[in-house]
Scaffold this active site. Sequence first.
Site, PDB file in Angstrom:
ATOM      1  N   HIS A  51      20.859  17.838  57.872  1.00  0.00           N
ATOM      2  CA  HIS A  51      20.217  19.061  57.373  1.00  0.00           C
ATOM      3  C   HIS A  51      21.196  19.983  56.653  1.00  0.00           C
ATOM      4  CE1 HIS A  51      21.272  21.198  61.262  1.00  0.00           C
ATOM      5  NE2 HIS A  51      21.341  22.222  60.455  1.00  0.00           N
ATOM      6  N   ASP A  60      20.747  13.363  63.073  1.00  0.00           N
ATOM      7  CA  ASP A  60      21.001  14.432  62.100  1.00  0.00           C
ATOM      8  C   ASP A  60      22.460  14.405  61.619  1.00  0.00           C
ATOM      9  OD1 ASP A  60      20.983  16.700  60.558  1.00  0.00           O
ATOM     10  OD2 ASP A  60      20.006  17.967  62.054  1.00  0.00           O
ATOM     11  N   SER A 106      26.126  24.098  62.989  1.00  0.00           N
ATOM     12  CA  SER A 106      25.588  22.787  62.668  1.00  0.00           C
ATOM     13  C   SER A 106      26.634  21.965  61.948  1.00  0.00           C
ATOM     14  CB  SER A 106      24.351  22.917  61.794  1.00  0.00           C
ATOM     15  OG  SER A 106      23.248  23.093  62.627  1.00  0.00           O
TER      16      SER A 106
HETATM   17  N1  ARG Z   1      17.330  24.181  64.069  1.00  0.00           N
HETATM   18  C1  ARG Z   1      18.505  23.633  63.495  1.00  0.00           C
HETATM   19  C2  ARG Z   1      19.347  24.743  62.797  1.00  0.00           C
HETATM   20  O1  ARG Z   1      19.092  25.875  62.919  1.00  0.00           O
HETATM   21  C3  ARG Z   1      18.235  22.459  62.626  1.00  0.00           C
HETATM   22  C4  ARG Z   1      17.419  22.709  61.380  1.00  0.00           C
HETATM   23  C5  ARG Z   1      17.136  21.510  60.531  1.00  0.00           C
HETATM   24  N2  ARG Z   1      16.094  20.665  61.024  1.00  0.00           N
HETATM   25  C6  ARG Z   1      14.775  20.815  60.720  1.00  0.00           C
HETATM   26  N3  ARG Z   1      13.904  19.991  61.230  1.00  0.00           N
HETATM   27  N4  ARG Z   1      14.347  21.757  59.930  1.00  0.00           N
HETATM   28  O2  ARG Z   1      19.725  24.755  61.688  1.00  0.00           O
HETATM   29  N1  ASP Z   2      20.876  24.343  63.643  1.00  0.00           N
HETATM   30  C1  ASP Z   2      21.852  25.409  63.536  1.00  0.00           C
HETATM   31  C2  ASP Z   2      22.691  25.294  62.267  1.00  0.00           C
HETATM   32  O1  ASP Z   2      22.220  24.832  61.261  1.00  0.00           O
HETATM   33  C3  ASP Z   2      22.677  25.468  64.768  1.00  0.00           C
HETATM   34  C4  ASP Z   2      22.074  26.382  65.777  1.00  0.00           C
HETATM   35  O2  ASP Z   2      21.521  27.423  65.375  1.00  0.00           O
HETATM   36  O3  ASP Z   2      22.178  26.071  66.945  1.00  0.00           O
HETATM   37  O4  ASP Z   2      23.777  25.784  62.184  1.00  0.00           O
END
Ligand code: ARG
Ligand code: ASP
Length: 712
Positions: free
Chosen positions: A84, A220, A647
Amino acid sequence: MKKLSFLFVFFLLIKPLWADEGMWLPFLLKQLNEADMKARGMKISAEDIYSINKSSLKDAIVSFGGFCTGEMISDQGLLLTNHHCGYGQVQTHSTVEKDYLTNGFWAMNRAEELPNAGLFVRFIVRMEDVTTQVLKDIPTQLPENERQSAINSRIAEITKKAIEGTHYEATIRPFFYGNEYYMFVTETFTDVRLVGAPPSSIGKFGGDTDNWMWTRHTGDFALFRVYAGVDGKPAPYSPLNVPYRPKHFLPISLKGVKMDDFTMVFGFPGRTTEYLPSQAVDLLINETNPHRIKIRDLKLRILDKEMKASDAVRIQYAAKYASTANSWKKWIGESKGLKKFKGLEKKKIVEAEFANWVEADPNRKVQYGSLLAEFEAVYQKQRSVNLSRIYIDEAVQGIEFMRLASRLSGFGTKPIDKNDPKIVDFRKWTKDFFKDFNFQTDQKVFAGLMKLYFENTKAENLPASLKEKHAQMKGDWDEIADSFYSQTLMSSEEAIQQILDDYSENNIDRLLHDPVFALFKEIQAYDQAKIAPVMKETNDKIDGLMRTYLRALREMQTKRKFYPDANSTLRVSFGQVKNYTPKDGVQYLHYTTLDGIMEKEDPENEDFVVPTKLKELYASKDYGQYGVKDMMPVCFTASNHTTGGNSGSPVINAEGHLIGTNFDRNWEGTMSDVMYDPDMCRNIAVDIRYTLFIIDKFAGAGHLVKEMKIVR
Ligand code: ARG
Ligand code: ASP
């Protein structure tokens, strides 16, 4: 009696500060955390993590594009981050015919690696406490803006000196709301090429359904390679560049994870606000989050419908959709968590304790006596414009044409030569903008979001043109949107380029009469007159109060180790591999396996499609050196304190070896940006064994694994 029951509630609500909480500065580990880390099982030393005398772990960590983290995993500049995080790049290289988002991308040799304009990675050369130099002779009572400009000129001098005669950059950032200042000397590489990305059915498995949640089965990860000039120094993209040889890269351990194993996350957390006063938490959970969530809710529904109806729109809006949905879901989890775990009440308890502490000493009374009342007053004032701010930022700016207008309005109303760098830059921006832009889709977004803006803004503050159309068209928002969009001259890249070719009085005048542009200008004028100044004034005031509050809290809680809020600087979080209990009667495991991917499989739901090849590998249990007998690990959870920006961060074991790539948190724990709870807050990582299995067995890119240093 009263005092006793107060104490009792206090102990119930405030758990001891576990070592798990905190995002620590690498250069202060020795002094602050090394003993704790060793007690939790760490075998290496603070000096192995951060050193200016020899290569150390920090030399393997980069800020990936300023928004994620990446790590070096070979002596050939191979970089590991999240799928991502590289999503934008994968998308840019994708077309309907060569759909790398859907099918994945693997460079089978160096020549096939794809350059990425605009992408950079940044290494930290060294960091230093420069508080004394920055704050020397700056009186504490200076008004916030004067203080800031005095500090800025001080910073300019110090950073200039720090990088003299080098190709490095230096920045100085405030910590603890400006009680301390640290300098970071950095080295930035801009030739960063895409090496590999799994198909979205692996890299984004679970999609937005599983996002922010445990249990998780997402692969990921994505691979890039950093290139340097032949002298090993940063150089702009050139086919003659060579793979960068990092000072350190992370060996990879195939030993796997057990409950309570020591873990460390090393990366660039973006922003946390752990020390907010109760008024701020109140505003967040009772006003800001609910409204932001409502606006994005609608936007996502509109985009979803459009993307399902057209493949071209699906590809154009994939990254935009994902990022809109991501914060939306986080805010929902954060609000729930803060309510369930009594975030507001806990803040109030600390403030009551603070008030008692201040009251107990005349000196403190002079210094801090008015602090809590001042917080109350300033948040009261901010509350008066908070909703307007949200609707302009989320609803108005959530419309792509409004953002285009916003950029255009930056040129002002005086003619500019077409060769002016500002215009040249903007030309490129416009190209990218229109590549991923669909006129009809944005018109629908306009109809939806403008309606919300209209309904949530006081009539006297609404733009005249909008009120007029609203009356004329009897509140039919499809019609209103059409009347704006059918008459705009901003409708295509060509039209904008034409204006940029000749940014003269004549064209500026046309622009000012454009309905969409004019609408934006009206909203902007109102913002600049009524909203922005109050926001600025209250935020400045809050900054100053927070600085004093933090200083006082540190005087009061002498036994507590304080860590500064995240601010996109390099940090270490440490904790252990840990499961958790999300609710009464339920306990999760700390890891997931390929079995779970098969359990979740649903060919009808794009979030849960499993690629055929992966099913074959599962059926034959062909896991090579990466599986544990007939089990293939996929993800795991740990108690490291992380946030957005973490991330792609490496999860590192007691020996300093890579065991996973951080990519998310659990929903019950997303409140950790405001309040960390050791029982509930977990980070989620892809098990490195799954990553290598996908690279080697699934993609047939075993040559990449050969580059790495594997520890068994
Ligand atoms: N929640 C994670 C972060 O804040 C991963 C986001 C990417 N994944 C998704 N399915 N949108 O960035
Ligand atoms: N998914 C988040 C990122 O893209 C990480 C988090 O917020 O825990 O940095």
